[in-house]
Design an enzyme around this catalytic site. Structure first.
Site, mmCIF file in Angstrom:
data_model
loop_
_atom_site.group_PDB
_atom_site.id
_atom_site.type_symbol
_atom_site.label_atom_id
_atom_site.label_comp_id
_atom_site.label_asym_id
_atom_site.label_seq_id
_atom_site.Cartn_x
_atom_site.Cartn_y
_atom_site.Cartn_z
ATOM 1 N N HIS A 62 30.467 38.053 42.382
ATOM 2 C CA HIS A 62 31.371 39.207 42.249
ATOM 3 C C HIS A 62 30.595 40.516 42.411
ATOM 4 C CE1 HIS A 62 35.079 40.993 40.069
ATOM 5 N NE2 HIS A 62 34.499 41.931 40.806
ATOM 6 N N LEU A 65 30.185 45.927 47.845
ATOM 7 C CA LEU A 65 29.150 46.548 48.689
ATOM 8 C C LEU A 65 29.655 47.807 49.370
ATOM 9 C CD1 LEU A 65 27.345 43.454 50.247
ATOM 10 C CD2 LEU A 65 26.720 44.783 48.234
ATOM 11 N N ARG A 66 30.959 48.078 49.223
ATOM 12 C CA ARG A 66 31.582 49.334 49.691
ATOM 13 C C ARG A 66 31.620 49.508 51.202
ATOM 14 N NH1 ARG A 66 34.015 49.595 44.983
ATOM 15 N NH2 ARG A 66 32.833 50.519 43.309
ATOM 16 N N ASN A 96 37.925 45.180 48.335
ATOM 17 C CA ASN A 96 38.507 46.528 48.167
ATOM 18 C C ASN A 96 37.681 47.605 48.865
ATOM 19 O OD1 ASN A 96 36.426 46.357 46.275
ATOM 20 N ND2 ASN A 96 37.496 47.582 44.733
ATOM 21 N N ASP A 154 40.751 41.979 43.773
ATOM 22 C CA ASP A 154 39.973 42.533 42.664
ATOM 23 C C ASP A 154 40.023 44.054 42.621
ATOM 24 O OD1 ASP A 154 38.080 42.310 40.416
ATOM 25 O OD2 ASP A 154 36.811 43.439 41.779
ATOM 26 N N HIS A 234 35.438 38.659 35.670
ATOM 27 C CA HIS A 234 35.005 39.473 34.516
ATOM 28 C C HIS A 234 35.825 39.269 33.228
ATOM 29 C CE1 HIS A 234 38.056 41.817 36.579
ATOM 30 N NE2 HIS A 234 37.204 42.427 37.393
ATOM 31 N N ASN A 280 36.535 48.564 34.368
ATOM 32 C CA ASN A 280 37.710 47.694 34.165
ATOM 33 C C ASN A 280 37.360 46.246 34.432
ATOM 34 O OD1 ASN A 280 39.454 49.756 33.538
ATOM 35 N ND2 ASN A 280 40.125 50.034 35.659
ATOM 36 N N ASP A 307 29.655 42.132 38.878
ATOM 37 C CA ASP A 307 30.664 43.148 39.224
ATOM 38 C C ASP A 307 29.963 44.462 39.597
ATOM 39 O OD1 ASP A 307 33.002 44.425 39.778
ATOM 40 O OD2 ASP A 307 33.767 44.479 37.731
ATOM 41 N N HIS A 311 29.284 53.734 42.493
ATOM 42 C CA HIS A 311 30.014 54.941 42.923
ATOM 43 C C HIS A 311 28.980 56.036 43.135
ATOM 44 C CE1 HIS A 311 33.992 53.307 42.029
ATOM 45 N NE2 HIS A 311 33.473 52.813 40.914
HETATM 46 O O1 DOR Z 1 35.372 48.793 37.065
HETATM 47 C C1 DOR Z 1 35.695 48.255 38.107
HETATM 48 N N1 DOR Z 1 35.361 48.762 39.298
HETATM 49 N N2 DOR Z 1 36.442 47.128 38.065
HETATM 50 C C2 DOR Z 1 36.955 46.577 39.171
HETATM 51 O O2 DOR Z 1 37.599 45.559 39.069
HETATM 52 C C3 DOR Z 1 36.774 47.233 40.485
HETATM 53 C C4 DOR Z 1 35.551 48.032 40.496
HETATM 54 C C5 DOR Z 1 35.424 48.924 41.700
HETATM 55 O O3 DOR Z 1 35.688 48.484 42.800
HETATM 56 O O4 DOR Z 1 34.969 50.075 41.532
#
Ligand code: DOR
Length: 433
Positions: A62, A65-66, A96, A154, A234, A280, A307, A311
């Site tokens: 999980h 990699l953006r 995502n 996710d 998670h 989350n 996870d 950012h």
């Molecule tokens: O905190 C989180 N950030 N939970 C997630 O499920 C997605 C993730 C994200 O993509 O930033």
């Protein structure tokens, strides 16, 4: 191709029941021999691993990699460099991205880019619904054929049970899991942290543990109904652990993961209003942590997953309510768990390694990963279990410089990572082959 003889390391390979001081020989990208007092063969480069732990490369089922689309947060190169530094040799990246990975052509594009940019093995998750919008099923079959290894929205719960049912049915035709971000959307609404005494005191909106428990219940029922494989991402609540334990006992095809942050941090840290702690599902309380550790010990939770959700620093550097959720996790995962759970004697190193190698491999039926069998892939990691260091995100290889473990003292660190018989990381530096 270089050959290696790694001597005198403490080899821990839970899949093969090995836990002893041993040597391991690597040739042609494969494990050539494992044993006591192996002699060097012609062309071997000998490494003295005395005092180090030798483990199969870690597997993270999980991460984010953006790429494509949000390279200011992370990309395939920085993300896999960070993974290598954390000892991960296989990682599963979530859908995502921008665009969302919801079509075979995007999976194919990712696979192409992985070949040129990635330093470790990257597997791909396809979205369950188009655009992660929760309205229409995405091209599950096409994406499976293009090489997607799992499906997930996710970041979001698939609110429509009919769609989740269809996803489980469809994915099961390809023997692939559907990964559920289990938080009931209506119950969490616009909550920003765990709902409890701390959220009440701080005046921040809460996300109750019941939102997770309810969501997990539905997933278990749908897995039972369809015979599909649901994987709960998670896990953070005691109720979810109890439900998964019960479902497994009934023979329902459910697997689950837990993150280092949910195992080692509590909601009280948010009294600082530091957005580094915003994630989350949210950080909860000690009562939940005790249940998560119990779940790891009795096999209810199959794997540790990071996870890793980086950012850009400036996005996180704002008021708690406004900040995006998540943070980088690759480079701290092993050390955090080793320091917080193993050094404090709540858990042991062998079990920790099992949950980072054989556990995730078994959960997703990745038979060629997570072990150091002779003839198998030479993906491994050397760990210095005594190394003391302090978490400094600016020294990390990820672009995600917000980290909830900043300033914490760690004991134990990955010092070298090998993928496919080649070193990709050593002592803080990436090696490009
Ligand atoms: O905190 C989180 N950030 N939970 C997630 O499920 C997605 C993730 C994200 O993509 O930033």
């Amino acid at each position: 191709m270089a050959q290696w003889l790694i001597k005198n390391g403490h080899l821990i390979d839970p899949a093969n029941g090995l836990d002893d001081v041993m040597d391991i020989r690597i040739a042609n990208g494969k494990v050539a021999a494992v044993g006591k007092s192996l002699g060097a063969e012609m062309g071997d480069d000998v490494i003295d691993a005395s005092g180090l732990v030798v483990s199969p490369g870690f597997i993270d089922i999980h991460c984010h990699l953006r790429e494509p689309g949000q390279e200011a947060k992370e990309d395939l190169l920085t993300g896999t460099a960070s993974a290598a530094a954390g000892g991960f040799t296989t990682i599963l990246t979530m859908a995502n991205t921008r665009p969302v990975i919801d079509q075979a052509i995007i999976v194919a594009g990712m696979k192409y880019k992985i070949q040129t940019d990635a330093l470790v093995r990257v597997e791909i998750t396809g979205a369950v619904t188009k655009g992660l919008e929760g309205k229409e099923l995405s091209e599950i079959g096409d994406m499976a054929q293009a090489g997607a290894r799992a499906f997930s929205d996710d970041g979001y719960y698939v609110n429509d049970g009919r769609l989740m049912r269809a996803a489980l049915e469809y994915a099961s035709m390809f023997n692939l899991p559907v990964i559920s971000h289990s938080e009931d959307c209506c119950l969490v609404a616009d909550g920003v942290m765990h709902e409890g005494c701390v959220s009440a005191k701080l005046g921040l909106k809460g996300r109750p543990a019941e939102a997770e428990n309810i969501a997990v219940s539905r997933e278990i029922m749908l897995a039972e109904m369809t015979g599909g494989h649901v994987h709960i991402a998670h896990v953070s609540s005691k109720g979810a652990v109890d439900l998964i334990r019960e479902a497994k006992a009934k023979g329902i095809k459910v697997t689950a993961e837990v993150t280092p942050h949910h195992l080692c941090l509590v909601d009280k840290t948010i009294e600082s209003f530091d957005s580094a702690f915003k994630v989350n599902p949210p950080l909860r309380t000690n009562e939940h942590i005790v249940a998560l550790i119990e779940g790891l010990k009795d096999g209810t939770l199959d794997a540790i997953a990071t996870d890793h959700a980086p950012h850009a620093y400036e996005e996180k550097d704002c008021e708690f309510n406004e900040a995006p959720c998540g943070f980088a996790g690759f480079e701290t995962a092993f050390s955090v768990l080793h320091s917080c759970l193993v050094k404090t004697e709540q858990w042991n190193l062998q079990a920790l390694i099992q949950k980072m190698t054989a556990g995730p491999a078994a959960a997703f039926d990745w038979k060629d990963r997570g072990h150091l069998s002779v003839g198998g892939l030479a993906d491994l990691v050397l760990i210095d279990p005594k190394k003391e260091w302090i978490v400094d995100p600016h020294a990390m290889l990820t672009r995600g410089k917000s980290c909830p473990f900043t300033g914490m003292e760690m004991v134990g660190q990955v010092v070298r990572t090998m993928v496919d018989g080649k070193w990709v990381y050593q002592d803080g530096k990436i090696i490009r082959n």
